[in-house]
Design a protein around this motif. Structure first.
Motif, short mmCIF file in Angstrom:
data_model
loop_
_atom_site.label_atom_id
_atom_site.label_comp_id
_atom_site.label_asym_id
_atom_site.label_seq_id
_atom_site.Cartn_x
_atom_site.Cartn_y
_atom_site.Cartn_z
N VAL A 188 26.63 16.64 71.10
CA VAL A 188 28.10 16.29 71.80
C VAL A 188 29.21 17.18 72.50
CG1 VAL A 188 30.45 14.82 71.07
CG2 VAL A 188 28.13 14.48 70.12
N LYS A 189 29.17 18.66 71.21
CA LYS A 189 30.01 18.86 72.12
C LYS A 189 29.53 19.56 73.32
CE LYS A 189 32.20 22.61 69.18
NZ LYS A 189 32.99 23.81 68.26
N GLU A 190 28.24 19.91 72.74
CA GLU A 190 27.53 21.05 73.78
C GLU A 190 27.60 20.44 75.44
OE1 GLU A 190 26.08 23.88 74.79
OE2 GLU A 190 25.13 23.60 76.47
N ASN A 191 26.83 19.41 75.01
CA ASN A 191 26.56 17.71 76.70
C ASN A 191 27.73 17.17 76.92
OD1 ASN A 191 23.13 18.79 76.68
ND2 ASN A 191 23.24 18.18 74.69
N ASN A 192 28.58 17.41 76.61
CA ASN A 192 30.10 16.87 77.14
C ASN A 192 29.63 14.96 77.41
OD1 ASN A 192 30.96 19.07 78.02
ND2 ASN A 192 29.89 19.13 79.96
N GLN A 193 29.21 14.38 76.13
CA GLN A 193 29.12 13.29 75.62
C GLN A 193 31.36 13.16 75.79
OE1 GLN A 193 27.12 15.21 74.18
NE2 GLN A 193 25.52 13.92 73.83
N SER A 194 31.05 11.64 76.12
CA SER A 194 32.24 11.07 75.52
C SER A 194 32.99 11.11 73.80
CB SER A 194 32.21 9.26 75.63
OG SER A 194 32.91 9.15 75.21
N ARG A 195 33.63 11.29 73.66
CA ARG A 195 34.32 12.58 72.55
C ARG A 195 34.72 10.81 71.62
NH1 ARG A 195 34.05 17.64 72.84
NH2 ARG A 195 31.83 17.81 73.82
N HIS A 196 35.61 9.89 72.18
CA HIS A 196 36.41 8.43 71.60
C HIS A 196 36.57 7.37 72.25
CE1 HIS A 196 39.43 8.66 73.38
NE2 HIS A 196 39.35 10.54 73.57
N ASP A 197 35.62 6.10 71.47
CA ASP A 197 35.94 5.04 72.07
C ASP A 197 35.01 4.93 73.11
OD1 ASP A 197 38.20 4.26 70.72
OD2 ASP A 197 39.47 5.51 71.49
N PRO A 198 33.66 4.38 72.74
CA PRO A 198 33.50 5.17 71.98
C PRO A 198 32.86 6.70 71.70
CG PRO A 198 31.86 4.31 72.79
CD PRO A 198 32.40 4.45 73.39
N GLU A 199 32.42 7.33 70.49
CA GLU A 199 31.81 8.98 70.29
C GLU A 199 30.27 8.35 70.97
OE1 GLU A 199 31.95 12.85 68.68
OE2 GLU A 199 30.95 11.53 67.05
N ILE A 200 29.66 9.58 72.09
CA ILE A 200 28.26 8.97 71.84
C ILE A 200 27.68 10.18 71.32
CG2 ILE A 200 26.48 8.67 74.60
CD1 ILE A 200 28.42 6.89 75.25
N ASN B 107 35.77 9.68 77.63
CA ASN B 107 36.44 10.23 77.14
C ASN B 107 36.67 11.78 77.11
OD1 ASN B 107 38.74 8.03 77.21
ND2 ASN B 107 37.00 6.91 75.94
N LEU B 108 36.04 12.36 77.91
CA LEU B 108 35.93 14.08 77.22
C LEU B 108 36.99 15.19 77.75
CD1 LEU B 108 33.64 16.20 77.18
CD2 LEU B 108 33.40 15.40 79.75
N PRO B 109 38.27 14.94 76.88
CA PRO B 109 39.08 16.25 76.02
C PRO B 109 39.18 16.94 77.92
CG PRO B 109 38.56 14.79 74.27
CD PRO B 109 37.97 14.49 75.17
N ALA B 110 40.15 17.22 78.78
CA ALA B 110 39.57 19.11 79.14
C ALA B 110 39.12 19.47 77.84
CB ALA B 110 40.57 19.09 79.51
N GLU B 111 40.28 19.95 77.13
CA GLU B 111 40.17 21.09 76.41
C GLU B 111 38.90 21.41 75.82
OE1 GLU B 111 42.30 18.47 76.13
OE2 GLU B 111 42.70 18.17 74.38
N GLU B 112 38.14 20.42 75.48
CA GLU B 112 36.92 20.02 74.90
C GLU B 112 36.09 20.07 75.47
OE1 GLU B 112 36.18 17.17 71.86
OE2 GLU B 112 39.00 17.29 71.47
N MET B 113 35.50 20.12 77.22
CA MET B 113 34.56 20.02 77.80
C MET B 113 34.43 21.46 78.06
SD MET B 113 33.64 20.64 81.25
CE MET B 113 33.04 19.59 82.71
N ASN B 114 32.45 21.08 78.02
CA ASN B 114 31.46 22.54 78.28
C ASN B 114 31.31 22.38 80.06
OD1 ASN B 114 30.04 24.48 78.42
ND2 ASN B 114 27.93 23.21 77.53
#
Lengths: 412, 343
Positions: free
Chosen positions: B118-130, B254-261
């Motif tokens: 999830v971290k590497e591939n920029n999935q949606s993080r919440h509502d829902p987490e993919i 929902n991909l927060p900017a700070e978590e975006m790879n």
């Protein structure tokens, strides 16, 4: 060209005119538009499909169920076109056009449901050959797009060409007209066959993966579709001057009862084949019929559908019931709902439960989905009412070009 | 939801300002795009989106068009996430066919691969987490000694004197919704074994066959990729996949900017949009550059092996040669490039 524009204007102005009863009916249907518009805005513009009850586990549900069912309703026009043009069964004279208007309406509704099924309706142009990519013949969906749009075109040509000729008092070009009629008869079978192929070519979904699917689709369509036409005809007979002989309704109720009988036999074959050995591949049907692991949302629908279909079949076998036009429409509506459940909800949703890797989950539609589905149906009924009313006007000679007054031309 | 949306817009504004300040420092392609468009930022964004909307399918683009499409994305994503985002367009490497082998004997079910992915591939993080990887927890061998006295019929009175028992079998892999997200204190749990599933990169992928617009296809290195900009969201592929590997963006991710790879690939982990399908690509943004996948790197027990199937000296080739290897749902005849093995 001028007479063509006149025809369209006269056709629709007649279709939109009526008495208090007529406007009440259209008004009731219009009530569904506001929640529909709200739902459409939420899903198509504001938030996306997340406003619906869909999940990755259950990625096809209520929209797809209605889509599959309505393809059947569209195909059912052939149950009036075929006996009239191939067997020259004269009592259906005034029924054919109504059947064709129903087919046009059903395909429009199919397109509406597909619009809500798509994640990116704004990218539909990607399907258009040359500017986009049309993965034909590989993708079964491309076949479905071809046959559905083709069928819509055929019915518009057949229906509106013959009405236009009546309107202007000109004779039909028989060769031109009959060619399209014969093509549309075969084409009607193709639309539902291809829709079945769309689903039953996926071994991943064991409940769909059987070769009975196309014939079961067609037999249920030829029971549910004419049932709706019967209700429409009885309404027309009661409220307009159009002559609908008893023989027409009796023929249709016979088609309904035999096709429903075949459908029930096919359902029995499917249930026995799945449940007798009862392997893990039967989980989806078992979930639908009995529920599994405490998840039983679908079972009441499934059994309601079985009861509605079997009950209607038994009643319709009795000739005096078939010919009782007070009871007949009630039975027709019941079996129409029964088939809607069987071929819509109870076929599409359990195909997703469990998921291909064994995860059981359930689906509940959101209010937005219900608004959209109800709205689509209301729009469908509205389109059908207006088209059928216009067609009746043409058949009665109320919608007539001034130059055609007094002309007598024999028509089908 | 609304507060988050607000936050995102604010972030975009800041990033846009930063972007124009630092335009010179950003990659040549972005700089060129920015230089050629001396217009207001809003207009630039609108133009980017407009051009993106009418671009061709990635596979049919000329090299020039690919470069333009990539530059557009780099500009848009750099603005959106407030950092320099690169979108790689590296094609498949010649004479490489990627294969994956997973040692189910070693897997301890820690699900670190799920989260690393999830971290590497920029999935949606919440509502829902993919999540692209599913780890199925199964009771050991589907048989448990404790259940040995159970059987059919469940009610002994109905058995007509025949001894009931011996049916310790559980339907393999059956789970209720949410059970795949198990999160135990310690792993491995007693009497459990684990079975991770992700995209199998099939040789005959049913998902590719059913796609009406050919937005998903097999690249020369065997990876089944998706052009997210071409996907129409019909979910035929989701229905057809025997491994349930595909995920759909039901809403805006929902991909927060700070978590975006920020190290992305056009066909891989670049941010997705609403209404399109996504799935595992064997981290092609990494593997096409000679690196391992994120799930492999994070695996604490070395259960995951990856390499070139065409190279007889690669680890994965040697495993296929020497270990007891099987494929999941081999009866589907899709010829996965994802193998399971035991020592």
């Amino acid at each position: 060209m001028k007479s063509k524009i006149d025809f369209v204007l006269d056709f629709f102005s007649y279709g939109l005119k009526g008495g208090a009863k007529y406007y009440t009916w259209l008004g009731i249907l219009a009530l569904f538009i506001l929640p529909w518009a709200y739902g459409s805005y939420q899903q198509l513009v504001a938030k996306g499909m997340i406003v619906a009850g869909y999940t990755d586990q259950i990625s096809w549900a209520i929209y797809e169920g209605n889509f599959v069912f309505l393809v059947g309703v569209a195909a059912a026009a052939v149950t009036v076109v075929f006996p009239y043009y191939v067997y020259h069964y004269k009592p259906l004279k005034n029924v054919v056009l109504i059947g064709e208007m129903l087919a046009i309406t059903a395909v429009i509704m199919v397109i509406l449901f597909i619009l809500f099924h798509m994640g990116r309706p704004d990218r539909l142009w990607h399907l258009i050959p040359i500017i986009g990519i049309f993965n034909w013949p590989n993708s079964m969906l491309t076949w479905d797009i071809l046959v559905l749009n083709g069928y819509l075109g055929l019915n518009i040509i057949c229906g509106f060409y013959s009405m236009y000729k009546r309107y202007t008092g000109q004779p039909l070009n028989e060769k031109f007209y009959m060619t399209f009629v014969y093509i549309s008869i075969v084409w009607a079978l193709s639309i539902h066959t291809v829709t079945a192929f769309l689903m039953n070519t996926m071994p991943t979904r064991p409940m769909w993966f059987h070769s009975l699917m196309p014939i079961k689709f067609i037999s249920t369509a030829f029971a549910g579709g004419p049932a709706l036409i019967i209700v429409a005809l009885l309404t027309v007979r009661k409220n307009t001057k159009l002559e609908i002989p008893d023989e027409a309704i009796n023929l249709l109720s016979q088609i309904v009862v035999w096709c429903l009988g075949i459908a029930l036999f096919l359902i029995l074959s499917e249930v026995v084949t799945e449940l007798y050995p009862s392997t893990e591949h039967s989980f989806q049907l078992k979930y639908a019929m009995f529920g599994m692991f405490g998840l039983t949302k679908m079972a009441p629908w499934m059994w309601a559908s079985y009861i509605m279909m079997i009950g209607s079949f038994i009643l319709l076998l009795i000739p005096s019931v078939r010919k009782n036009y007070t009871i007949l429409p009630i039975i027709c509506v019941t079996l129409f709902i029964g088939i809607w459940i069987d071929k819509g909800l109870a076929l599409v949703i359990p195909g997703m439960i469990p998921s291909p890797i064994g995860e059981f989950s359930e689906y509940t539609p959101t209010w937005i989905e219900i608004f959209i589905v109800a709205g689509n149906w209301a729009i469908g009924f509205m389109i059908f009412t207006i088209l059928a009313k216009g067609a009746i006007g043409v058949m009665l000679g109320d919608v007539l070009h001034p130059s055609a007054v007094g002309k007598k031309v024999a028509h089908h | 939801m609304s507060t988050e949306e607000k936050k995102e817009t604010e972030g975009t504004d800041i990033s846009r300002r930063q972007f124009f300040k630092e335009a010179g420092a950003i990659s040549a392609a972005v700089a060129a795009a920015a230089a050629s468009s001396v217009i207001a930022p809003e207009e630039a964004e609108a133009r980017t989106t407009f051009a993106e909307m009418f671009q061709k399918n990635y596979r049919l683009m000329t090299d020039e068009e690919k470069k333009e499409a990539i530059a557009r994305l780099e500009q848009r994503h750099s603005e959106e996430y407030g950092k320099k985002v690169t979108v790689d367009g590296s094609p498949a490497i010649k004479d490489v066919l990627f294969g994956y082998a997973l040692n189910i004997q070693k897997c301890i079910g820690c699900r670190r691969c799920v989260h690393a992915c999830v971290k590497e591939n920029n999935q949606s993080r919440h509502d829902p987490e993919i999540q692209w990887i599913r780890v199925i927890k199964m009771e050991k061998g589907n048989f448990t000694v404790d259940d040995m006295n159970k059987g059919y019929p469940a009610n002994a009175n109905e058995s007509f004197g025949i001894q009931v028992g011996g049916n310790a079998y559980k339907n393999s892999g059956v789970a209720l919704e949410g059970q795949h997200y198990y999160q135990p204190e310690t792993v491995p749990e007693k009497d459990a074994f684990y079975f991770p599933i992700q995209c199998h990169q099939c040789e005959k992928p049913p998902c590719v066959k059913v796609c009406p617009v050919r937005t998903t296809y097999r690249d020369p290195d065997g990876i089944v990729v998706i052009d997210y900009n071409w996907c129409i969201g019909c979910r035929m592929c989701v229905a057809a996949c025997p491994y349930w590997a595909r995920r759909f963006n039901w809403g805006d991710p929902n991909l927060p900017a700070e978590e975006m790879n920020p190290n992305t690939h056009y066909l891989g982990n670049r941010p997705r949009m609403r209404g399109v399908v996504e799935k595992c690509t064997f981290c092609l943004q990494r593997t096409r550059k000679g690196r391992y996948t994120a799930c492999l790197e994070v695996c604490p027990v070395g259960a995951r092996k990856f390499g070139n199937l065409l190279d007889p000296e690669s680890e994965v080739s040697k495993i296929l040669d020497r270990k007891k290897v099987f494929r999941l749902k081999a009866d589907m005849n899709t010829y996965p490039k994802f193998f399971y093995f035991i020592d």
